[in-house]
Design a protein around this motif. Sequence first.
Motif, short mmCIF file in Angstrom:
data_model
loop_
_atom_site.label_atom_id
_atom_site.label_comp_id
_atom_site.label_asym_id
_atom_site.label_seq_id
_atom_site.Cartn_x
_atom_site.Cartn_y
_atom_site.Cartn_z
N VAL A 29 0.85 -1.18 0.00
CA VAL A 29 0.00 0.00 0.00
C VAL A 29 0.89 1.24 0.00
O VAL A 29 1.76 1.38 0.86
CB VAL A 29 -0.93 0.03 1.24
N ALA A 30 0.69 2.12 -0.96
CA ALA A 30 1.42 3.39 -0.97
C ALA A 30 0.73 4.34 0.00
O ALA A 30 -0.46 4.61 -0.12
CB ALA A 30 1.44 3.98 -2.37
N LEU A 31 1.51 4.84 0.96
CA LEU A 31 0.97 5.67 2.03
C LEU A 31 1.65 7.03 2.04
O LEU A 31 2.86 7.14 1.82
CB LEU A 31 1.18 5.00 3.38
N PRO A 32 0.89 8.09 2.35
CA PRO A 32 1.49 9.42 2.39
C PRO A 32 2.24 9.66 3.70
O PRO A 32 1.80 9.23 4.76
CB PRO A 32 0.26 10.34 2.31
N THR A 33 3.39 10.30 3.61
CA THR A 33 4.04 10.83 4.79
C THR A 33 4.26 12.32 4.54
O THR A 33 3.99 12.82 3.44
CB THR A 33 5.39 10.15 5.09
N GLU A 34 4.76 13.02 5.53
CA GLU A 34 5.03 14.44 5.33
C GLU A 34 6.19 14.66 4.36
O GLU A 34 6.34 15.75 3.80
CB GLU A 34 5.31 15.14 6.66
N THR A 35 7.02 13.62 4.12
CA THR A 35 8.17 13.76 3.23
C THR A 35 7.81 13.36 1.80
O THR A 35 7.71 14.21 0.92
CB THR A 35 9.35 12.93 3.77
N VAL A 36 7.64 12.06 1.55
CA VAL A 36 7.21 11.54 0.25
C VAL A 36 6.25 10.38 0.51
O VAL A 36 6.09 9.94 1.64
CB VAL A 36 8.42 11.06 -0.60
N TYR A 37 5.63 9.87 -0.55
CA TYR A 37 4.80 8.67 -0.41
C TYR A 37 5.72 7.46 -0.21
O TYR A 37 6.75 7.33 -0.86
CB TYR A 37 3.92 8.46 -1.63
N GLY A 38 5.31 6.56 0.71
CA GLY A 38 6.07 5.37 0.98
C GLY A 38 5.37 4.13 0.45
O GLY A 38 4.13 4.05 0.46
N LEU A 39 6.15 3.15 0.00
CA LEU A 39 5.60 1.87 -0.46
C LEU A 39 5.63 0.91 0.72
O LEU A 39 6.67 0.35 1.06
CB LEU A 39 6.42 1.33 -1.64
N ALA A 40 4.49 0.74 1.37
CA ALA A 40 4.43 0.11 2.68
C ALA A 40 4.07 -1.36 2.62
O ALA A 40 3.24 -1.79 1.81
CB ALA A 40 3.42 0.86 3.56
N ALA A 41 4.70 -2.11 3.55
CA ALA A 41 4.38 -3.52 3.74
C ALA A 41 4.67 -3.88 5.19
O ALA A 41 5.41 -3.16 5.90
CB ALA A 41 5.21 -4.40 2.81
N ASP A 42 4.10 -4.98 5.64
CA ASP A 42 4.35 -5.49 6.99
C ASP A 42 5.84 -5.84 7.12
O ASP A 42 6.34 -6.73 6.43
CB ASP A 42 3.49 -6.73 7.22
N ALA A 43 6.54 -5.14 8.01
CA ALA A 43 7.99 -5.32 8.15
C ALA A 43 8.36 -6.66 8.76
O ALA A 43 9.54 -7.03 8.78
CB ALA A 43 8.57 -4.19 9.00
N ARG A 44 7.37 -7.43 9.24
CA ARG A 44 7.63 -8.74 9.83
C ARG A 44 7.41 -9.88 8.82
O ARG A 44 7.73 -11.03 9.11
CB ARG A 44 6.71 -8.96 11.03
N ASN A 45 6.87 -9.54 7.67
CA ASN A 45 6.44 -10.54 6.69
C ASN A 45 7.46 -10.62 5.56
O ASN A 45 7.58 -9.70 4.74
CB ASN A 45 5.06 -10.13 6.15
#
Length: 319
Positions: A29-45
């Motif tokens: 899931v691409a998520l917004p941050t205050e810096t840039v959009y991040g390409l997010a995933a479960d960091a444990r998976n």
Amino acid sequence: MSAKTPTRLEPDEPGIAEAARLLGEGGLVALPTETVYGLAADARNDRAVARIYEAKGRPSFNPLIVHLPDLAAVEEIAELPGAARDLAAAFWPGPMTLVLPLREGAGLSPLVTAGLPTVALRLPAHPAMRAVLEAFGGPVAAPSANPSGRISATRAEHVIAGLGHRVDAVLDAGPCAVGVESTILAPGETGLRLLREGGLTRENVEAVAGPVTEDVTPGKVEAPGQLSSHYAPGVPVRLGGNAEAEEVGIGFGPGTADLNLSETGDLVEAAARLFDILHEADALAAARGAGAIRVADVPDEGLGRAINDRLRRAAAPRD
């Protein structure tokens, strides 16, 4: 995953819940941050993190930043020495990443740290990102949501154009306010090292922690964004001077140019617009058949250092 446009989610309660659900199922899931959009995933998976590398075409030796909701979550994953606590108190949530010793049994996928004994952690300030972190309830790996080495995404449209169907969903909260990635710092026994210039200025860091040692391109990659060639458009980037006839010109301050980072010479505006302008310049160069993009000089002070860092990497020879 089928070759279709990713689902576009609103930054409201249903959209945040859906983003958290997708993360829990191993989605990207691409998520917004205050810096840039991040390409997010479960960091444990492991599989989900591997999908980040696959989607970005990212070298496996380049570590990922883990995003967390609060300091308690940080302490479950990493050791937090006194100098790091002072920085955390001053600048978190915000555009600062700390590289810290990884705790044994932290539970992160080894792909996140790229085999290093340290982990890069951040508490983002963007309310939509924070809401997803709270709803998901776990650590989220989230490098910038763009193909590796290319221009970072500061709008949902950039994510979709760059990654397309490789992403399951994009949480669209409009343009990012800061516009350049987080500043990366590594506290240690020998002092504080600056590994990447970013949205938190060196002056602000030094006001809290004292002098920093610049170590932005070490021999071994320790943190995201340290590769010499990075943030690159499809044509060469040339720095300084005026654009030639066969070049797309990006200005800074008053003057004539195809595009302008800030007509008033405002470094905050220029940082927020940097990647958006590079995307526009890339498209304009393709439309014209231009051979290069020429960027005017930007003062190397405050946020200008982060801007120039990104521009130098964009202009570096390609591998």
